[in-house]
Design a protein around this motif. Structure first.
Motif, short mmCIF file in Angstrom:
data_model
loop_
_atom_site.label_atom_id
_atom_site.label_comp_id
_atom_site.label_asym_id
_atom_site.label_seq_id
_atom_site.Cartn_x
_atom_site.Cartn_y
_atom_site.Cartn_z
N LEU A 44 -3.17 -3.52 -5.02
CA LEU A 44 -2.46 -3.26 -3.77
C LEU A 44 -1.10 -3.96 -3.76
CD1 LEU A 44 -2.37 -2.07 -0.94
CD2 LEU A 44 -3.64 -4.07 -0.12
N HIS A 45 -1.06 -5.20 -4.27
CA HIS A 45 0.23 -5.90 -4.38
C HIS A 45 1.18 -5.12 -5.28
CE1 HIS A 45 -1.75 -10.03 -3.34
NE2 HIS A 45 -1.46 -9.33 -2.28
N TRP A 46 0.67 -4.62 -6.40
CA TRP A 46 1.48 -3.90 -7.39
C TRP A 46 2.13 -2.67 -6.74
CZ3 TRP A 46 1.94 0.73 -10.03
CH2 TRP A 46 2.57 0.71 -11.29
N VAL A 47 1.33 -1.87 -6.05
CA VAL A 47 1.85 -0.66 -5.40
C VAL A 47 2.81 -1.03 -4.27
CG1 VAL A 47 1.25 1.45 -4.16
CG2 VAL A 47 -0.22 0.63 -5.98
N SER A 48 2.47 -2.04 -3.50
CA SER A 48 3.30 -2.44 -2.35
C SER A 48 4.68 -2.91 -2.80
CB SER A 48 2.61 -3.54 -1.55
OG SER A 48 1.37 -3.09 -1.04
N ILE A 49 4.72 -3.62 -3.92
CA ILE A 49 6.01 -4.10 -4.44
C ILE A 49 6.89 -2.92 -4.84
CG2 ILE A 49 7.09 -5.35 -6.36
CD1 ILE A 49 4.50 -7.16 -6.32
N LEU A 50 6.32 -1.96 -5.59
CA LEU A 50 7.11 -0.80 -6.00
C LEU A 50 7.53 0.04 -4.79
CD1 LEU A 50 5.37 0.43 -9.28
CD2 LEU A 50 7.29 -1.14 -9.00
N LEU A 51 6.66 0.11 -3.79
CA LEU A 51 7.01 0.85 -2.56
C LEU A 51 8.19 0.18 -1.86
CD1 LEU A 51 6.40 3.13 -0.58
CD2 LEU A 51 4.71 1.64 0.52
N ALA A 52 8.22 -1.16 -1.89
CA ALA A 52 9.36 -1.88 -1.30
C ALA A 52 10.64 -1.57 -2.07
CB ALA A 52 9.09 -3.38 -1.31
N PHE A 53 10.55 -1.48 -3.40
CA PHE A 53 11.72 -1.12 -4.21
C PHE A 53 12.25 0.26 -3.82
CE2 PHE A 53 10.23 -3.73 -8.17
CZ PHE A 53 10.35 -4.90 -7.43
N ALA A 54 11.31 1.17 -3.53
CA ALA A 54 11.70 2.55 -3.20
C ALA A 54 12.45 2.65 -1.88
CB ALA A 54 10.46 3.44 -3.17
#
Length: 412
Positions: A259-269
Motif C-alpha cells: 500500500l505504501h508502494w502504490v501510494s508513493i507512486l500515486l503521489a508522484f502522479a
C-alpha cells in the motif's frame, strides 16, 4: 525474652528493613518509574569511556535495557539532563561496531519521540548532521533505526511550531535540495534487506503525504532515480509472492508495504514532472499493479485495490493497458456484487469503503473514455468481458454521464 517477644522483634526489624529498602528504591527511581538512576548513569559513564576493545556481551545487554527504557518519556528527560545526546553522537561518529551503532541510533530514535529531544537535535548542527551522515551507513539495521528517527521529525514539519518553523527545518532543507531523495533512492535500489526496504517505504510514504503551506513534498521525490529504486524495491520485497499470474502476500507487513508502494507512486502522479517520470516506466509499473487487482475477500484488501485503481487512472494518459482494464472491471464488479449480497444479509463493508471503491473505479472509467478511442474500448469489452462486466462498465459510466450512448450486450 520468650519466643513470642523475639518473633515480634524480628518482625518489626524485617518491616523496618523493607521500609528502608522501599525508600532507597524510590530515591533511586527516575520520576514515577521503577527504572534506576544509578543504572542509567553507570551506562552513560561506560559510554563516555568506551573504546572499541571494551565491547562485551554485558555492555550490549545493559545498552539494550537502556534502549527499552527510553520508550518512557521520564527516562528521556533524565538522559537529556545528563547531555546524553552529545555522548551518543560522539560515539556514533567514532565507532565502527555495527551492533553498537544500531543500539545507539535506536536510543536516539526513541528519545526523538519526545518533542523536547527533537528540539535539541534540530538546534544543533552537529547532532542533525550526525543523523544525515548515517544515510550512507552500510549496516541495514542501523538504517532501519535511522528511518524511524527521521520519521519522528516529520511531526515537527506538520505542526509548524514557532520554534521549529517548517520552512527553516533542517529536514526540509534536505528534502528540497534533493539530497534525501538521492539517499533513499540508492537504498531502495541496492538493499537486499526486507526490513530496511519496508522502513524506507514507510518513511517515504509519510514524506510524500506532507502538504505544508501549499507545498507538496512528494514533488521532491518524483524523479526517475526514485522510480527506478521503487521498481528494484518491488522485485526484492514481492517477487516471492508471485506464482505465475497469482499473487499472495506472505504477511500483513508485506501488504502494508505494498500500500505504501502504490501510494508513493500515486503521489508522484500528482505532478506533471512526476507523471513524465512514471510514464517512462509505465508498462513495468502496470504489470505489477495487475497482480494487486484482487477481490478484497480473496487475498486482497479494499484500500490497496482502491489505491491501485487510482494509480491506473493516473497512468491512462501515458499508457493504457487492456489487460488491466478488463481485470479491473471484472474484479470491481464481483466485489460490488458481493457487497450487495452481504448488505441484504446484514453483513456489509463500511459504506465509506464501498463508496470509495465505486468513486475510484468511476474516475478510472471516465479517464479511459477520455484518453482511449471509443471504437477500441468497444472492441476490448466485446473480446475480453462477459455481458455482466460490459453492462456494469456502462452502468458506472452512465451514472457519471447519462448522455453517453452505450451498447446493451455482446450481441449488439
Amino acid at each position: 525474652m520468650d519466643a513470642r517477644e523475639e518473633f515480634d522483634q524480628n518482625a518489626d526489624t524485617d518491616a523496618n528493613d523493607e521500609e528502608i529498602d522501599c525508600d532507597r528504591i524510590r530515591g533511586d527511581a527516575i520520576g514515577d518509574t521503577v527504572y534506576s538512576e544509578r543504572f542509567v548513569l553507570r551506562v552513560l559513564i561506560q559510554l563516555s569511556q568506551y573504546q572499541e576493545d571494551k565491547w562485551s556481551e554485558d555492555l550490549e545487554s545493559d545498552l539494550c535495557v537502556l534502549w527499552d527504557m527510553t520508550a518512557t518519556s521520564a527516562v528521556v528527560y533524565f538522559l537529556m539532563k545528563h547531555d546524553c545526546l552529545n555522548i551518543l553522537a560522539s560515539l556514533i561518529q567514532s565507532s565502527s561496531n555495527p551492533r553498537l551503532l544500531e543500539i545507539l541510533v535506536g536510543i536516539v530514535g526513541n528519545m526523538c519521540c519526545v518533542r523536547e529531544a527533537r528540539a535539541v537535535v534540530s538546534e544543533d548542527t552537529r547532532l542533525y548532521g550526525m543523523l544525515l551522515q548515517l544515510l550512507t551507513c552500510p549496516d541495514p539495521q542501523t538504517l532501519v533505526q535511522l528511518s524511524r528517527c527521521l520519521q519522528s521529525f516529520t511531526w515537527d514539519l506538520l505542526r509548524g511550531d514557532a520554534t521549529l518553523v517548517a520552512d527553516q527545518h533542517w529536514l526540509e532543507r534536505q528534502v528540497v535540495s534533493g539530497q534525501l531523495c538521492s539517499s533513499l533512492a540508492f537504498i531502495l535500489s541496492s538493499s537486499l534487506n526486507e526490513e530496511l526496504l519496508m522502513a524506507i517505504l514507510d518513511l517515504l510514504n509519510t514524506l510524500c503525504g506532507l502538504e505544508i503551506n501549499d507545498k507538496d513534498y512528494s514533488r521532491y521525490f518524483a524523479t526517475t532515480e526514485m522510480t527506478d529504486g521503487m521498481l528494484e524495491c518491488w522485485n526484492q520485497l514481492f517477487i516471492s509472492c508471485q506464482d505465475g499470474s497469482n499473487f499472495e502476500f506472505m504477511n500483513k507487513q508485506q501488504e502494508k508495504s505494498a500500500l505504501h508502494w502504490v501510494s508513493i507512486l500515486l503521489a508522484f502522479a500528482g505532478h506533471e514532472a512526476g507523471r513524465e517520470h512514471l510514464g517512462k516506466r509505465a508498462r513495468h509499473i502496470i504489470r505489477t499493479l495487475i497482480l494487486w487487482i484482487q477481490e478484497p475477500d480473496n487475498g486482497g484488501s479494499d484500500t490497496l485495490l482502491i489505491t491501485t485503481i487510482s494509480l491506473l487512472e493516473a497512468l491512462v494518459s501515458v499508457c493504457f493497458c487492456e489487460e488491466a482494464f478488463c481485470k479491473t472491471i471484472r474484479i470491481v464488479r464481483k466485489t460490488m456484487e458481493k457487497n450487495s449480497c452481504d448488505f441484504q444479509n446484514g453483513e456489509t463493508r463500511e459504506d465509506l469503503t464501498f463508496l470509495s471503491l465505486k468513486e475510484s473505479f468511476g474516475n478510472y472509467c471516465m479517464e479511459v473514455l477520455k484518453c482511449v478511442e471509443r471504437r477500441r474500448i468497444d472492441t476490448i469489452l466485446m473480446d475480453c468481458c462477459n455481458n455482466k462486466s460490459i453492462k456494469f462498465f456502462w452502468k458506472i459510466v452512465q451514472e457519471r454521464d447519462p448522455d453517453l450512448v452505450t451498447p446493451v450486450d455482446r450481441s449488439q
